[in-house]
Design a protein around this motif. Structure first.
Motif, PDB file in Angstrom:
ATOM      1  N   UNK A 176      14.746  -6.584  53.011  1.00 54.33           N
ATOM      2  CA  UNK A 176      15.135  -6.133  51.661  1.00 54.33           C
ATOM      3  C   UNK A 176      15.936  -5.013  51.810  1.00 54.33           C
ATOM      4  N   UNK A 177      16.689  -4.862  50.947  1.00 53.86           N
ATOM      5  CA  UNK A 177      17.574  -3.422  50.879  1.00 53.86           C
ATOM      6  C   UNK A 177      16.669  -2.127  50.765  1.00 53.86           C
ATOM      7  N   UNK A 178      17.190  -0.991  51.543  1.00 50.10           N
ATOM      8  CA  UNK A 178      16.453   0.202  51.147  1.00 50.10           C
ATOM      9  C   UNK A 178      16.833   0.845  50.245  1.00 50.10           C
ATOM     10  N   UNK A 179      16.053   1.042  49.107  1.00 50.49           N
ATOM     11  CA  UNK A 179      16.565   1.952  47.885  1.00 50.49           C
ATOM     12  C   UNK A 179      16.335   3.498  48.202  1.00 50.49           C
ATOM     13  N   UNK A 180      17.475   4.163  47.914  1.00 55.54           N
ATOM     14  CA  UNK A 180      17.255   5.618  48.189  1.00 55.54           C
ATOM     15  C   UNK A 180      17.169   6.529  46.851  1.00 55.54           C
ATOM     16  N   UNK A 181      16.209   7.341  46.814  1.00 55.54           N
ATOM     17  CA  UNK A 181      16.167   8.395  45.861  1.00 55.54           C
ATOM     18  C   UNK A 181      17.453   9.278  45.665  1.00 55.54           C
ATOM     19  N   UNK A 182      17.820   9.225  44.459  1.00 55.41           N
ATOM     20  CA  UNK A 182      19.230   9.732  44.283  1.00 55.41           C
ATOM     21  C   UNK A 182      19.396  11.447  44.852  1.00 55.41           C
ATOM     22  N   UNK A 183      18.110  12.109  44.258  1.00 55.19           N
ATOM     23  CA  UNK A 183      18.229  13.586  44.858  1.00 55.19           C
ATOM     24  C   UNK A 183      17.471  13.827  46.087  1.00 55.19           C
ATOM     25  N   UNK A 184      18.470  13.950  47.165  1.00 53.59           N
ATOM     26  CA  UNK A 184      17.726  14.343  48.355  1.00 53.59           C
ATOM     27  C   UNK A 184      17.785  15.884  48.607  1.00 53.59           C
ATOM     28  N   UNK A 185      17.380  16.289  49.669  1.00 51.57           N
ATOM     29  CA  UNK A 185      17.284  17.651  50.070  1.00 51.57           C
ATOM     30  C   UNK A 185      18.232  18.097  51.124  1.00 51.57           C
ATOM     31  N   UNK A 186      19.058  18.834  50.874  1.00 52.24           N
ATOM     32  CA  UNK A 186      20.190  18.962  52.001  1.00 52.24           C
ATOM     33  C   UNK A 186      19.977  20.418  52.666  1.00 52.24           C
ATOM     34  N   UNK A 187      20.048  20.389  54.030  1.00 50.48           N
ATOM     35  CA  UNK A 187      20.019  21.679  54.732  1.00 50.48           C
ATOM     36  C   UNK A 187      21.187  21.767  55.648  1.00 50.48           C
ATOM     37  N   UNK A 188      22.121  22.804  55.585  1.00 49.66           N
ATOM     38  CA  UNK A 188      22.952  22.948  56.458  1.00 49.66           C
ATOM     39  C   UNK A 188      22.594  23.570  57.845  1.00 49.66           C
ATOM     40  N   UNK A 189      22.857  23.078  58.931  1.00 52.56           N
ATOM     41  CA  UNK A 189      22.617  23.357  60.191  1.00 52.56           C
ATOM     42  C   UNK A 189      23.668  24.215  60.728  1.00 52.56           C
ATOM     43  N   UNK A 190      23.742  25.573  60.756  1.00 50.59           N
ATOM     44  CA  UNK A 190      24.799  26.393  61.461  1.00 50.59           C
ATOM     45  C   UNK A 190      24.336  27.489  62.297  1.00 50.59           C
ATOM     46  N   UNK A 191      22.998  27.947  62.025  1.00 50.20           N
ATOM     47  CA  UNK A 191      22.355  28.875  62.794  1.00 50.20           C
ATOM     48  C   UNK A 191      20.893  28.528  63.108  1.00 50.20           C
ATOM     49  N   UNK A 192      20.616  29.208  64.194  1.00 49.54           N
ATOM     50  CA  UNK A 192      19.115  28.994  64.922  1.00 49.54           C
ATOM     51  C   UNK A 192      18.090  28.865  63.574  1.00 49.54           C
ATOM     52  N   UNK A 193      18.203  29.840  62.783  1.00 50.53           N
ATOM     53  CA  UNK A 193      16.827  29.707  61.558  1.00 50.53           C
ATOM     54  C   UNK A 193      16.940  28.563  60.815  1.00 50.53           C
ATOM     55  N   UNK A 194      17.982  27.704  60.499  1.00 52.71           N
ATOM     56  CA  UNK A 194      18.358  26.532  59.732  1.00 52.71           C
ATOM     57  C   UNK A 194      17.460  25.505  60.435  1.00 52.71           C
ATOM     58  N   UNK A 195      17.312  25.632  61.812  1.00 51.05           N
ATOM     59  CA  UNK A 195      16.391  24.497  62.428  1.00 51.05           C
ATOM     60  C   UNK A 195      14.842  24.736  61.949  1.00 51.05           C
ATOM     61  N   UNK A 196      14.419  26.186  61.855  1.00 52.90           N
ATOM     62  CA  UNK A 196      13.321  26.052  61.420  1.00 52.90           C
ATOM     63  C   UNK A 196      13.125  25.907  60.050  1.00 52.90           C
TER      64      UNK A 196
END
Ligand SMILES: Nc1ncnc2c1ncn2[C@@H]1O[C@H](COP(=O)(O)OP(=O)(O)OP(=O)(O)O)[C@@H](O)[C@H]1O
Ligand SMILES: [Mg+2]
Lengths: 104, 156
Positions: B2-22
């Protein structure tokens, strides 16, 4: 983070990793440990990782490398307090922590 | 499946620096605990996110991580035993999906990378293959000069 909190008990240097380690902190920590080992000349180093929630390949490598370097300085490392979920994660990932011994 | 239903609001994290990985690792842990994953699965998810977010930083320079709750109907009921009918059981499984996207150089040989032990940065080459083992599902879309998108999922 300030200097690593360490405790010298008899001939053993004990280091407790208290915070969730960040990548930058991890590298600083490694240097700090080596300095502390050099200064205090213990028989053994105990690293307590019971407060660490995630050991990824980066941190795993850092711990392994540290233990290996400390061994080069003539001191054996024992990693204590590895949580069950971390042991499972390391196994799934296929990451072996080398350079030291383990104790629960 | 069956198809996967995705919640509308996801959490977005930009990865540009070391601490973004944390930050990505921390957010993954929070989402996982909030959704009801146990300690082991939470550790597996957080570690996978740590690996793939760091890959964005190291191999592509920058990109994004999106975390989202998902659901999928299990054993879609077929008539006449469908919804409300005889044996009208329609279970739904819930899970967490994390998408890693970047516009970097792309992965040339995905097969080879997934075997593990291969790194173009002289590292151990354990991150991507390890994440695949740690998660329930992984899909990769990538190619030389096309950037990389990786989907990973864990079901409750
Ligand atoms: N987002 C990406 N963009 C481009 N290439 C990537 C990306 N992610 C992974 N790769 C390629 O796949 C290889 C394997 O990745 P993997 O994470 O397994 O190992 P690594 O990052 O090189 O080393 P480590 O074991 O430290 O993670 C990398 O060396 C790189 O060539
Ligand atoms: Mg990697």
């Amino acid at each position: 983070m300030d200097k690593v909190p360490t405790l010298k008990m008899g001939d053993t240097l004990i280091l407790t990793i208290q915070v969730e380690l960040h990548d930058k902190t991890a590298i600083r920590l490694q240097e700090d440990i080596l300095e502390r080992v050099y200064d205090t000349k213990p028989q053994g180093l105990v690293i307590d990782v019971s407060a660490v929630g995630v050991v990824d390949s980066f941190l795993g490598r850092m711990l392994s490398d540290t233990a290996t370097m400390v061994r080069t300085m003539g001191v054996e490392t024992v990693l204590v307090g590895i949580q069950p979920e971390i042991a499972i994660t390391l196994q799934e990932m296929g990451l072996e922590l080398k350079g030291g011994a383990f104790s629960p | 499946m069956a198809e996967i239903k995705r919640d509308e609001d996801g959490k977005v994290i930009r990865i540009e620096e070391e601490h973004h990985v944390d930050m990505a690792r921390r957010t993954a842990k929070e989402c996982s605990v909030l959704m009801g994953f146990g300690e082991v699965k939470t550790a597996l998810i957080a570690t996978s996110v740590s690996e793939l977010a760091r890959n964005i930083l190291v191999h592509a320079g920058k990109g994004t991580v999106v975390l989202r709750a998902i659901s999928q109907e299990e054993n879609p009921p077929s008539p006449p035993f469908g919804k409300g009918g005889l044996g009208g059981f329609s279970g739904e499984r819930r899970g967490l999906e994390i998408v890693f996207a970047d516009q970097g150089p792309g992965i040339e040989d995905i097969e080879r990378v997934l075997k593990g032990g291969y790194s173009t940065k002289g590292s151990s080459g354990i991150g991507l293959s390890g994440a695949k083992r740690m998660m329930d599902e992984m899909e990769i879309e990538s190619g030389s000069g096309k950037g990389t998108t990786i989907w990973i999922r864990k079901w409750l």
